[in-house]
Design an enzyme around this catalytic site. Sequence first.
Site, PDB file in Angstrom:
ATOM      1  N   LYS A  13       1.093  -1.493   0.217  1.00 34.34           N
ATOM      2  CA  LYS A  13       0.422   0.171   0.100  1.00 34.34           C
ATOM      3  C   LYS A  13       0.646   1.676   0.118  1.00 34.34           C
ATOM      4  CE  LYS A  13      -2.093  -0.888   3.618  1.00 34.34           C
ATOM      5  NZ  LYS A  13      -1.176  -2.121   4.212  1.00 34.34           N
ATOM      6  N   ARG A  88     -10.110   1.486   7.738  1.00 30.67           N
ATOM      7  CA  ARG A  88      -9.774  -0.342   8.229  1.00 30.67           C
ATOM      8  C   ARG A  88     -10.520  -0.808   8.516  1.00 30.67           C
ATOM      9  NH1 ARG A  88      -4.001   0.544   7.997  1.00 30.67           N
ATOM     10  NH2 ARG A  88      -3.044  -1.647   8.804  1.00 30.67           N
ATOM     11  N   ARG A 127      11.663  -6.863   4.951  1.00 28.07           N
ATOM     12  CA  ARG A 127      10.786  -4.994   4.875  1.00 28.07           C
ATOM     13  C   ARG A 127      12.470  -4.242   5.523  1.00 28.07           C
ATOM     14  NH1 ARG A 127       4.994  -2.578   5.198  1.00 28.07           N
ATOM     15  NH2 ARG A 127       4.825  -3.494   6.699  1.00 28.07           N
ATOM     16  N   ARG A 160      10.895  -1.584  10.886  1.00 33.20           N
ATOM     17  CA  ARG A 160       9.323  -1.078  11.957  1.00 33.20           C
ATOM     18  C   ARG A 160       9.495  -2.769  13.414  1.00 33.20           C
ATOM     19  NH1 ARG A 160       4.629  -0.281   8.164  1.00 33.20           N
ATOM     20  NH2 ARG A 160       2.922  -1.503  10.135  1.00 33.20           N
ATOM     21  N   ARG A 171      -1.533  -9.020  13.540  1.00 39.17           N
ATOM     22  CA  ARG A 171      -1.662  -7.888  12.262  1.00 39.17           C
ATOM     23  C   ARG A 171      -2.777  -8.458  10.338  1.00 39.17           C
ATOM     24  NH1 ARG A 171       3.566  -5.441  10.433  1.00 39.17           N
ATOM     25  NH2 ARG A 171       2.272  -5.039   9.246  1.00 39.17           N
TER      26      ARG A 171
HETATM   27  P1  ADP Z   1       0.461  -2.408   7.877  1.00 40.00           P
HETATM   28  O1  ADP Z   1      -0.973  -1.842   6.695  1.00 40.00           O
HETATM   29  O2  ADP Z   1       1.298  -2.529   6.785  1.00 40.00           O
HETATM   30  O3  ADP Z   1      -0.302  -2.887   8.743  1.00 40.00           O
HETATM   31  P2  ADP Z   1      -0.311   0.425   8.508  1.00 40.00           P
HETATM   32  O4  ADP Z   1       1.043   1.737   8.461  1.00 40.00           O
HETATM   33  O5  ADP Z   1      -1.070   1.082   7.916  1.00 40.00           O
HETATM   34  O6  ADP Z   1       0.822  -0.682   7.939  1.00 40.00           O
HETATM   35  O7  ADP Z   1      -0.628   0.448  10.197  1.00 40.00           O
HETATM   36  C1  ADP Z   1       0.040   0.227  11.002  1.00 40.00           C
HETATM   37  C2  ADP Z   1      -0.925   0.466  12.245  1.00 40.00           C
HETATM   38  O8  ADP Z   1      -0.744   1.324  12.412  1.00 40.00           O
HETATM   39  C3  ADP Z   1      -2.080  -0.809  12.550  1.00 40.00           C
HETATM   40  O9  ADP Z   1      -1.571  -2.418  12.660  1.00 40.00           O
HETATM   41  C4  ADP Z   1      -2.337  -0.429  13.311  1.00 40.00           C
HETATM   42  O10 ADP Z   1      -2.772  -0.348  14.731  1.00 40.00           O
HETATM   43  C5  ADP Z   1      -2.477   1.319  12.875  1.00 40.00           C
HETATM   44  N1  ADP Z   1      -3.720   2.045  12.420  1.00 40.00           N
HETATM   45  C6  ADP Z   1      -3.154   2.392  10.935  1.00 40.00           C
HETATM   46  N2  ADP Z   1      -3.853   2.668  10.399  1.00 40.00           N
HETATM   47  C7  ADP Z   1      -5.231   2.346  11.245  1.00 40.00           C
HETATM   48  C8  ADP Z   1      -6.367   2.512  11.004  1.00 40.00           C
HETATM   49  N3  ADP Z   1      -7.153   3.637  10.023  1.00 40.00           N
HETATM   50  N4  ADP Z   1      -7.701   2.529  12.120  1.00 40.00           N
HETATM   51  C9  ADP Z   1      -6.742   1.797  12.833  1.00 40.00           C
HETATM   52  N5  ADP Z   1      -5.545   1.379  13.433  1.00 40.00           N
HETATM   53  C10 ADP Z   1      -4.523   1.571  12.289  1.00 40.00           C
END
Ligand code: ADP
Length: 215
Positions: A13, A88, A127, A160, A171
């Site tokens: 993404k 999400r 990653r 990360r 996740r």
């Molecule tokens: P990935 O899609 O690889 O898990 P992101 O950077 O999009 O990575 O998200 C990392 C973390 O940030 C998620 O596991 C969650 O804890 C938090 N997060 C990100 N976006 C949201 C969202 N829209 N709602 C709730 N938590 C979020």
Amino acid sequence: MRLIIMGAPGAGKGTHADIISKKLLIPHISTGDIFRSNIKNGTQLGVIAKEYMDKGLLVPDEITIGIVKNRLMEDDCKQGFLLDGFPRTIPQAEYLDKALAELDMKLDHVINLNVSDDEVVKRISSRRVCATCGMIFNTVNSPTKVEGICDACQGSVVQRADDAESTVRERLNVYHMQTAPLVNYYSTKGIVFEIPDIDGIEGKTELIFGLLGIA
Ligand code: ADP
Ligand code: ZN
């Protein structure tokens, strides 16, 4: 254009959102990046978000929605935006619908990056990310020129905290339970582009640009 990019953790993404938003000159809004920069800067929001993120759980909707609400009200979003990692959950999607309706705006497309769970686990373990500018690398496919140093800004390139394998599995669970149902939510609106996991970033970029009509 008003776009959402969706997909499991590690689907790409962030990488594709960067490419698309640069091409369209629209802001790339990543809730994950917003949380990470708050963590880095030691804000109160960062302290709260870290608690959830380190466990692989979602930050509560009230918090996340409030952040996106403020961000969408900024001037640069008037020309369009690309949301990465938001919505999400179904409540987040419902909020977004309501907020956009109030602004007399609607979503153009949802880009859904498909990838298998096995591939996610494999990909995330390799990653790496620049702690300074956020550029994404991969020790197998796209390594840094100098080990541990960002090609773009010379910052240090690290894994990360939530990319540890056990956290990735959590996740993925959260993704299947709470986020995957959103594909259906948007499919019924007829705006989803499904992107298969074909090899390489370039191939997928070409496919996405073609579907968006911006080739
Ligand atoms: P990935 O899609 O690889 O898990 P992101 O950077 O999009 O990575 O998200 C990392 C973390 O940030 C998620 O596991 C969650 O804890 C938090 N997060 C990100 N976006 C949201 C969202 N829209 N709602 C709730 N938590 C979020
Ligand atoms: Zn960097």
